[in-house]
Motif scaffolding. Structure first.
Motif, mmCIF file in Angstrom:
data_model
loop_
_atom_site.group_PDB
_atom_site.id
_atom_site.type_symbol
_atom_site.label_atom_id
_atom_site.label_comp_id
_atom_site.label_asym_id
_atom_site.label_seq_id
_atom_site.Cartn_x
_atom_site.Cartn_y
_atom_site.Cartn_z
ATOM 1 N N PRO A 1 48.904 33.790 50.243
ATOM 2 C CA PRO A 1 48.816 35.292 50.786
ATOM 3 C C PRO A 1 49.355 35.170 52.174
ATOM 4 O O PRO A 1 49.230 34.266 52.808
ATOM 5 N N VAL A 2 50.133 36.175 52.409
ATOM 6 C CA VAL A 2 50.746 36.307 53.933
ATOM 7 C C VAL A 2 50.075 37.504 54.713
ATOM 8 O O VAL A 2 49.960 38.555 54.298
ATOM 9 N N GLY A 3 50.011 37.145 55.803
ATOM 10 C CA GLY A 3 49.057 37.962 56.954
ATOM 11 C C GLY A 3 47.643 38.347 56.641
ATOM 12 O O GLY A 3 47.219 39.362 56.998
ATOM 13 N N GLU A 4 47.134 37.444 55.731
ATOM 14 C CA GLU A 4 45.748 37.999 55.389
ATOM 15 C C GLU A 4 44.865 36.807 56.033
ATOM 16 O O GLU A 4 45.015 35.784 56.286
ATOM 17 N N THR A 5 43.542 37.167 56.113
ATOM 18 C CA THR A 5 42.709 36.273 56.782
ATOM 19 C C THR A 5 41.998 35.380 55.744
ATOM 20 O O THR A 5 42.069 35.650 54.469
ATOM 21 N N ASN A 6 41.742 33.989 56.022
ATOM 22 C CA ASN A 6 41.217 33.108 55.112
ATOM 23 C C ASN A 6 39.830 33.274 54.570
ATOM 24 O O ASN A 6 39.036 33.485 55.417
ATOM 25 N N THR A 7 39.625 33.624 53.534
ATOM 26 C CA THR A 7 38.551 33.713 52.905
ATOM 27 C C THR A 7 38.214 32.791 51.852
ATOM 28 O O THR A 7 38.167 32.982 50.617
ATOM 29 N N SER A 8 38.174 31.555 52.201
ATOM 30 C CA SER A 8 38.055 30.445 51.281
ATOM 31 C C SER A 8 36.652 30.428 50.611
ATOM 32 O O SER A 8 36.551 29.780 49.368
ATOM 33 N N ASP A 9 35.889 31.038 51.118
ATOM 34 C CA ASP A 9 34.169 30.831 50.779
ATOM 35 C C ASP A 9 34.152 32.120 49.513
ATOM 36 O O ASP A 9 33.310 31.838 48.560
ATOM 37 N N ARG A 10 34.887 33.323 49.523
ATOM 38 C CA ARG A 10 34.917 34.165 48.587
ATOM 39 C C ARG A 10 36.226 34.542 48.112
ATOM 40 O O ARG A 10 36.871 35.656 48.776
ATOM 41 N N PRO A 11 37.213 33.887 47.587
ATOM 42 C CA PRO A 11 38.470 34.208 47.423
ATOM 43 C C PRO A 11 38.560 35.452 46.492
ATOM 44 O O PRO A 11 37.734 35.702 45.582
ATOM 45 N N PHE A 12 39.844 35.891 46.578
ATOM 46 C CA PHE A 12 40.247 37.352 45.739
ATOM 47 C C PHE A 12 40.702 36.711 44.446
ATOM 48 O O PHE A 12 41.656 35.819 44.550
ATOM 49 N N HIS A 13 40.576 37.399 43.593
ATOM 50 C CA HIS A 13 41.275 36.862 42.144
ATOM 51 C C HIS A 13 42.248 37.984 41.814
ATOM 52 O O HIS A 13 42.065 39.140 42.032
ATOM 53 N N VAL A 14 43.328 37.360 41.568
ATOM 54 C CA VAL A 14 44.370 38.281 41.191
ATOM 55 C C VAL A 14 44.246 39.080 39.802
ATOM 56 O O VAL A 14 43.949 38.438 39.100
ATOM 57 N N THR A 15 44.004 40.299 40.016
ATOM 58 C CA THR A 15 44.023 41.223 38.808
ATOM 59 C C THR A 15 45.369 41.611 38.239
ATOM 60 O O THR A 15 45.624 41.556 36.907
ATOM 61 N N LEU A 16 46.403 42.072 39.114
ATOM 62 C CA LEU A 16 47.652 42.379 38.786
ATOM 63 C C LEU A 16 48.700 41.765 39.746
ATOM 64 O O LEU A 16 48.385 41.689 41.144
ATOM 65 N N ARG A 17 49.659 41.103 39.355
ATOM 66 C CA ARG A 17 50.793 40.727 39.959
ATOM 67 C C ARG A 17 52.227 41.119 39.768
ATOM 68 O O ARG A 17 52.387 41.177 38.560
ATOM 69 N N THR A 18 52.740 41.804 40.751
ATOM 70 C CA THR A 18 54.188 42.088 40.503
ATOM 71 C C THR A 18 54.952 41.396 41.030
ATOM 72 O O THR A 18 54.950 41.281 42.230
#
Length: 139
Positions: free
Chosen positions: A122-139
């Motif tokens: 991820p670019v320009g995002e805060t690190n949320t290693s304890d609760r990562p986001f799961h990719v639902t859609l990737r373009t």
């Protein structure tokens, strides 16, 4: 005595071409998100990505995100993560560089989010290693 606030520090202005591209990309992204169905927006994103010459590095993607953040300071309306990430994606493709536009979610607390990735990071995002986001859609 002044009290420091939680306001991001002012950064230097991006180069003029990057600013023009960022303003145009933010306007286009906002128009797409607010007027077109998601499937049409995804089709535009896929076509734009096919027109790129090579993948963007993390540094190049960071430069696009910085220009987008600069342009968003002057945006008169609401620009949430969907508009902002799509603007960074479009700005990168206008520069001829490919990044991934990701839409995802996480649980506990339940939250959705959109971002861009370069080199699978991820670019320009805060690190949320304890609760990562799961990719639902990737373009």
């Amino acid at each position: 005595m002044s009290i420091p606030m939680a306001v991001p520090a002012r950064t230097s202005r991006p180069p003029l071409p990057d600013r023009f591209v960022a303003v145009a990309a933010l306007a286009l992204a906002t128009a797409l998100v607010h007027t077109a169905p998601l499937r049409a927006t995804l089709a535009v994103a896929r076509i734009a990505k096919r027109c790129t010459r090579r993948p963007a590095t993390a540094t190049e993607a960071g430069r696009v995100v910085a220009a987008r953040d600069w342009a968003s300071r002057f945006f008169p309306g609401r620009a949430a993560c969907l508009e902002m990430s799509l603007a960074a994606f479009l700005a990168s493709t206008l520069h001829g560089k490919a990044v991934d536009w990701c839409i995802g979610c996480r649980f506990a607390p339940c939250e959705s989010h959109a971002w861009i990735e370069a080199d699978t990071q991820p670019v320009g995002e805060t690190n949320t290693s304890d609760r990562p986001f799961h990719v639902t859609l990737r373009t």
